[in-house]
Design an enzyme around this catalytic site. Structure first.
Site, mmCIF file in Angstrom:
data_model
loop_
_atom_site.group_PDB
_atom_site.id
_atom_site.type_symbol
_atom_site.label_atom_id
_atom_site.label_comp_id
_atom_site.label_asym_id
_atom_site.label_seq_id
_atom_site.Cartn_x
_atom_site.Cartn_y
_atom_site.Cartn_z
ATOM 1 N N GLY A 13 0.838 -1.190 0.000
ATOM 2 C CA GLY A 13 0.000 0.000 0.000
ATOM 3 C C GLY A 13 0.875 1.242 0.000
ATOM 4 N N THR A 15 1.942 5.260 -0.330
ATOM 5 C CA THR A 15 1.659 6.212 -1.400
ATOM 6 C C THR A 15 1.724 5.553 -2.770
ATOM 7 O OG1 THR A 15 2.582 7.983 -0.038
ATOM 8 C CG2 THR A 15 2.326 8.428 -2.380
ATOM 9 N N LYS A 79 3.250 24.663 -2.113
ATOM 10 C CA LYS A 79 4.701 24.723 -2.270
ATOM 11 C C LYS A 79 5.043 25.427 -3.581
ATOM 12 C CE LYS A 79 8.752 21.744 -2.907
ATOM 13 N NZ LYS A 79 9.240 20.354 -3.028
ATOM 14 N N ILE A 348 7.583 10.956 -5.402
ATOM 15 C CA ILE A 348 6.204 10.728 -5.807
ATOM 16 C C ILE A 348 6.043 10.946 -7.310
ATOM 17 C CG2 ILE A 348 3.866 11.664 -5.599
ATOM 18 C CD1 ILE A 348 4.363 11.972 -2.604
#
Length: 504
Positions: A13, A15, A79, A348
């Site tokens: 699982g 991210t 950001k 990511i």
């Protein structure tokens, strides 16, 4: 006989796993595909990928996620870039913003015109021509309405959020669209005797989960891609020697929530600071050859701007990537595919890029080796491009005050990076290709920020007169000032649109 790929199994699982499940549920759907995610609460996830780059907005938009809801439910903030402190030398800092400097003119990048102006005795602060930089300096933020035609600079931004909350958010999204979650620890992987393709996962609780295609999001261990298929690993620690990260959350300090991530160079690596609505994420990425884990944790704790909320957690890693990220009927995402330290918040994004490539090449029936080769070639190229950009942060420095920094400054670097640095030093151009993640503006921000100034600029910048140059750049600076003047404080913006509920 029907050989269509119908059963998709995601291992892990966190991210990476839930980003994959959500995207596949949205794009492929769960009518023709059975999508199962297997994870064990006993194993847990790394969960420190809290800062992102603007491309994540494309992923969220693809899923149709409401931005205010997403930021609210992940305790997120906005950001505008990264503030690098002490990287050139102690006492100096610079900003790597997400947006552009000025506007390109006469077919060449704006920065060449700025360089000519600086040579004429003009202000050498190139950040004045970037709205994100100036907003960061004033802790301001805004989103520009789609279709706005004011002529003022756009605002390019990403997010900072709680990674565990983001994974939970995507889990709810995926399960609502038909993804099945199975809890359990995998104890055996079934393979077809002739092809070696994976056939099923066998869990400790006795369950078996059959699949036609498997996605490995099992973290550093690479349960499928490495432990089962033995794909090997390309080690880049020669150029990126940091091999540990001590991470700890701290209480939200007094003062404004900064709309940026901070990276501060330290004696044996660097420290991150990521402000969220409810706390601050902190970490010390370091090389264990130059500092022990205990000392790194101690130093990290003394450098927080809020009380620590937990004991530091130390992660051990080797920078690099799997030699094959797609092999047989397995594709690896996230830490299972490789690791590049989070210096430019790319972790990511690399998951997102892998998902996009796999969806574009996803087979209906059999798996063609030419497709596998294309995927591996393109994905490894993404890693290489990021690798060179990260190495430049360590190589291009005036720091020689510790053994770690002396090692970095004087190390040999890949030929691809050497050529780029030489080109930039001579011409002010980084020769960034269209497909590369980091474009000319990013290379300029980091290289110039760390002290490597171009020796020359493009001759087209000499075509206009001195007065015309001053007027053009003056107008651009005024537009930046006007844009930033109209922005809200970052805190006020969050409070108005996407504040998370206060903890009871």
């Amino acid at each position: 006989m029907d050989h269509r790929i119908r059963r998709l199994v995601i291992v892990g699982g966190g991210t990476a796993g839930w980003m994959t499940a959500a995207a596949f549920a949205k794009i492929l759907g769960t009518v023709n595909y059975d999508i199962v995610l297997v994870e064990s609460e006993d194993i847990g996830t790394v969960g420190v990928g809290e800062a992102t780059i603007p491309q994540i907005r494309t992923y969220n938009d693809l899923l149709g996620i409401d931005e205010n809801t997403f930021v609210r439910e992940t305790n997120g903030t906005f950001k505008l870039g990264i503030h690098f402190v002490d990287w050139k030398r102690p006492g100096e800092s610079y900003i790597h913003p997400f947006g552009l400097y000025g506007v390109d003119m006469d077919g060449i990048p704006f920065i060449h015109f700025w360089h000519r102006l600086a040579n004429m005795g003009g202000n050498g602060d190139w950040g004045r021509f970037n709205a994100e930089t100036m907003a960061m300096r004033e802790n301001k933020f805004t989103r520009i309405p789609k279709g706005e035609a004011s002529g003022l600079p756009q605002i390019n931004y990403a997010y900072q959020f709680d990674a565990s909350l983001y994974a939970a958010f995507l889990r709810r999204y995926a399960e609502a669209r038909g993804v099945t979650r199975r809890e359990g620890r995998i104890v055996r992987v079934g393979q077809a005797p002739e092809s070696g393709n994976l056939t099923a996962l066998h869990l400790e609780n006795g369950q078996s989960i059959a699949g036609d295609f498997f996605i490995d999001c099992s973290g550093f261990r690479g349960l499928l891609i490495e432990q089962t298929l033995k794909c090997g690993y390309e080690d880049w620690s020669e150029w990126l020697p940091c091999d540990r990260a001590a991470a700890v959350p701290s209480a939200k300090p007094d003062g404004p929530i900064t709309p940026y991530t901070r990276s501060t160079s330290r004696e044996a690596g660097w420290q991150w600071r990521i402000p969220l609505q409810h706390r601050t994420g902190n970490g010390y990425v370091f090389c264990s050859e130059f500092i022990s884990e205990d000392e790194a944790c101690e130093k990290l704790l003394t450098r927080l701007d809020g009380a620590p909320l937990k004991d530091p957690k130390v992660l051990r890693f080797t920078t690099g990537h799997r030699r094959k990220m797609w092999h047989k009927n397995v594709v690896a995402f996230g830490l299972a595919s490789g690791f590049l330290e989070p210096l430019e918040s790319t972790s990511i994004h690399l998951v997102q890029a892998g998902i996009a490539k796999l969806l574009a090449l996803f087979p209906r029936t059999g798996i063609a080796q030419s497709v596998v080769d294309q995927y591996n070639r393109e994905t490894i190229a993404d890693y290489v491009n990021v690798k060179d950009f990260l190495i430049a942060h360590y190589k291009v420095t005036e720091r020689e005050d510790t053994p770690f920094w002396r090692r970095c400054k004087h190390m040999s670097v890949p030929d691809s990076l050497t050529a780029r640095l030489e080109t930039f030093r001579a011409t002010g151009q980084a020769a960034a290709q269209q497909w590369e993640l980091f474009k000319e503006v990013s290379w300029f921000s980091v290289l110039a920020g760390q002290g490597l100034m171009p020796g020359d600029y493009h001759p087209v910048a000499d075509v206009i007169s001195d007065d015309d140059l001053r007027q053009r750049l003056g107008r651009l600076r005024s537009q930046v000032d006007q844009r930033v003047k109209g922005m809200m404080s970052h805190d006020d913006y969050i409070a108005k649109f996407c504040a998370a509920p206060k903890a009871a």
